[in-house]
Motif scaffolding. Structure first.
Motif, short mmCIF file in Angstrom:
data_model
loop_
_atom_site.label_atom_id
_atom_site.label_comp_id
_atom_site.label_asym_id
_atom_site.label_seq_id
_atom_site.Cartn_x
_atom_site.Cartn_y
_atom_site.Cartn_z
N MET A 125 0.83 -1.21 0.00
CA MET A 125 0.00 0.00 0.00
C MET A 125 0.86 1.26 0.00
O MET A 125 1.91 1.31 0.65
N GLY A 126 0.39 2.26 -0.73
CA GLY A 126 1.09 3.53 -0.75
C GLY A 126 0.20 4.66 -1.21
O GLY A 126 -0.93 4.45 -1.68
N PHE A 127 0.72 5.88 -1.08
CA PHE A 127 0.01 7.08 -1.52
C PHE A 127 1.04 8.04 -2.10
O PHE A 127 2.12 8.23 -1.54
N ILE A 146 -11.28 21.40 -9.68
CA ILE A 146 -12.19 20.61 -10.49
C ILE A 146 -11.41 19.39 -10.97
O ILE A 146 -10.21 19.49 -11.23
N GLY A 147 -12.08 18.24 -11.06
CA GLY A 147 -11.34 17.06 -11.47
C GLY A 147 -12.20 15.83 -11.62
O GLY A 147 -13.43 15.90 -11.63
N TRP A 148 -11.54 14.70 -11.72
CA TRP A 148 -12.24 13.42 -11.86
C TRP A 148 -11.46 12.35 -11.12
O TRP A 148 -10.24 12.43 -10.97
N GLU A 149 -12.18 11.33 -10.64
CA GLU A 149 -11.57 10.23 -9.89
C GLU A 149 -11.92 8.90 -10.53
O GLU A 149 -13.06 8.71 -10.98
N VAL A 150 -10.97 7.99 -10.56
CA VAL A 150 -11.21 6.66 -11.11
C VAL A 150 -10.69 5.60 -10.15
O VAL A 150 -9.79 5.85 -9.35
N PHE A 202 -2.84 24.63 -11.62
CA PHE A 202 -1.96 23.56 -11.20
C PHE A 202 -2.66 22.23 -11.46
O PHE A 202 -3.81 22.04 -11.07
N TYR A 203 -1.96 21.33 -12.13
CA TYR A 203 -2.43 19.95 -12.30
C TYR A 203 -1.96 19.16 -11.09
O TYR A 203 -0.77 19.15 -10.76
N ILE A 204 -2.91 18.52 -10.38
CA ILE A 204 -2.60 17.80 -9.15
C ILE A 204 -3.06 16.35 -9.30
O ILE A 204 -4.23 16.09 -9.60
N ASN A 205 -2.13 15.43 -9.12
CA ASN A 205 -2.40 14.00 -9.26
C ASN A 205 -2.21 13.36 -7.89
O ASN A 205 -1.13 13.42 -7.31
N LEU A 206 -3.28 12.75 -7.38
CA LEU A 206 -3.25 12.08 -6.08
C LEU A 206 -3.68 10.65 -6.26
O LEU A 206 -4.73 10.39 -6.86
N MET A 207 -2.89 9.71 -5.77
CA MET A 207 -3.26 8.31 -5.97
C MET A 207 -2.90 7.46 -4.76
O MET A 207 -1.87 7.66 -4.10
N ALA A 208 -3.78 6.51 -4.45
CA ALA A 208 -3.54 5.49 -3.44
C ALA A 208 -3.53 4.15 -4.17
O ALA A 208 -4.35 3.92 -5.06
N VAL A 219 -7.73 7.15 2.90
CA VAL A 219 -6.71 8.14 2.58
C VAL A 219 -7.21 9.11 1.53
O VAL A 219 -7.11 10.34 1.68
N MET A 220 -7.80 8.58 0.47
CA MET A 220 -8.29 9.44 -0.62
C MET A 220 -9.41 10.36 -0.15
O MET A 220 -9.48 11.53 -0.55
N ASP A 221 -10.28 9.86 0.71
CA ASP A 221 -11.40 10.68 1.19
C ASP A 221 -10.95 11.73 2.21
O ASP A 221 -11.69 12.67 2.51
#
Length: 216
Positions: free
Chosen positions: A106-108, A159-163, A185-191, A208-210
């Motif tokens: 697991m990671g973020f 504004i964005g989208w999640e998958v 700014f483009y921001i990429n967050l992933m778990a 974590v994402m929430d």
């Protein structure tokens, strides 16, 4: 080469590919202006090495004694990492940071880069979400939704989208939120975790994402 090291390398390739952002950005002929900055800065998270393991970006990182909220004040962003995880690269106040849980896959990871003022953020989000929903039909993704937070017109919010990915051939399965703020700014967050661990890990990854909030 152990499983965690292979996972970290594969994750780096995934980040560099920007698999979800590229099709939409290419439609507007503005891909190159942001891609160069992203691909030069993104690095694969180093494999966590257990108690007191060295992080990728130097220094010794100890597992968190309790759930801890980190902030990036420049982007009005905060997120909470569970107890037992450790920082393996970057810094929360910089343009990238990575955390992992020792003994698991697991990671973020967070990465951000500024696009040019003329970059069509809203059009990119709309097209990317449309493409993501098509990917559900061909089973590349499990879920895709619009995800905004705050009011980016006031330079506080995104504004964005999640998958949520289906199991991937590279062995990594992720929850990814991609977004743009009021300063483009483009921001990429992933778990993420391995395909094999994802079902059991998903509640923690979702937590974590929430926890990610803008404009706090």
């Amino acid at each position: 080469m152990n499983k965690r090291f292979r996972l970290s390398i594969a994750l780096g390739v995934c980040i560099l590919s920007l698999a979800f952002a590229l099709p939409a950005l290419a439609q507007f002929g503005v891909l190159q202006q942001g891609l160069d900055a992203v691909t030069k800065k993104d690095k694969a998270p180093a494999p966590a090495q257990g108690q007191g393991g060295k992080g990728f970006a130097g220094g010794v990182s100890k597992p968190l004694a309790q759930a801890t909220t980190f902030k990036n004040t420049a982007r009005n962003l905060e997120f909470t990492i569970p107890a037992g995880w450790e920082k393996v690269s970057g810094e929360p106040e910089s343009d990238s940071v990575s955390f992992q849980k020792p003994g698991s896959t697991m990671g973020f990871t967070l990465h951000m880069t500024q696009m040019q003022p003329s970059f069509p953020a809203k059009a990119s989000v709309d097209a990317s979400l449309k493409s993501a929903k098509e990917d559900i039909k061909i089973k590349k993704l499990l879920e895709a939704k619009r995800r905004d937070d705050g009011d980016p017109k006031k330079k506080c919010g995104v504004i964005g989208w999640e998958v949520v990915e289906a199991p991937q051939t590279n062995g990594i399965q992720r929850i990814i939120w991609q977004c743009y703020d009021g300063q483009n700014f483009y921001i990429n967050l992933m778990a993420y975790s391995s395909n094999e661990e994802f079902q059991a890990a998903q509640p923690t990854l979702r937590q974590v994402m929430d926890s990610i909030k803008f404009c706090k």
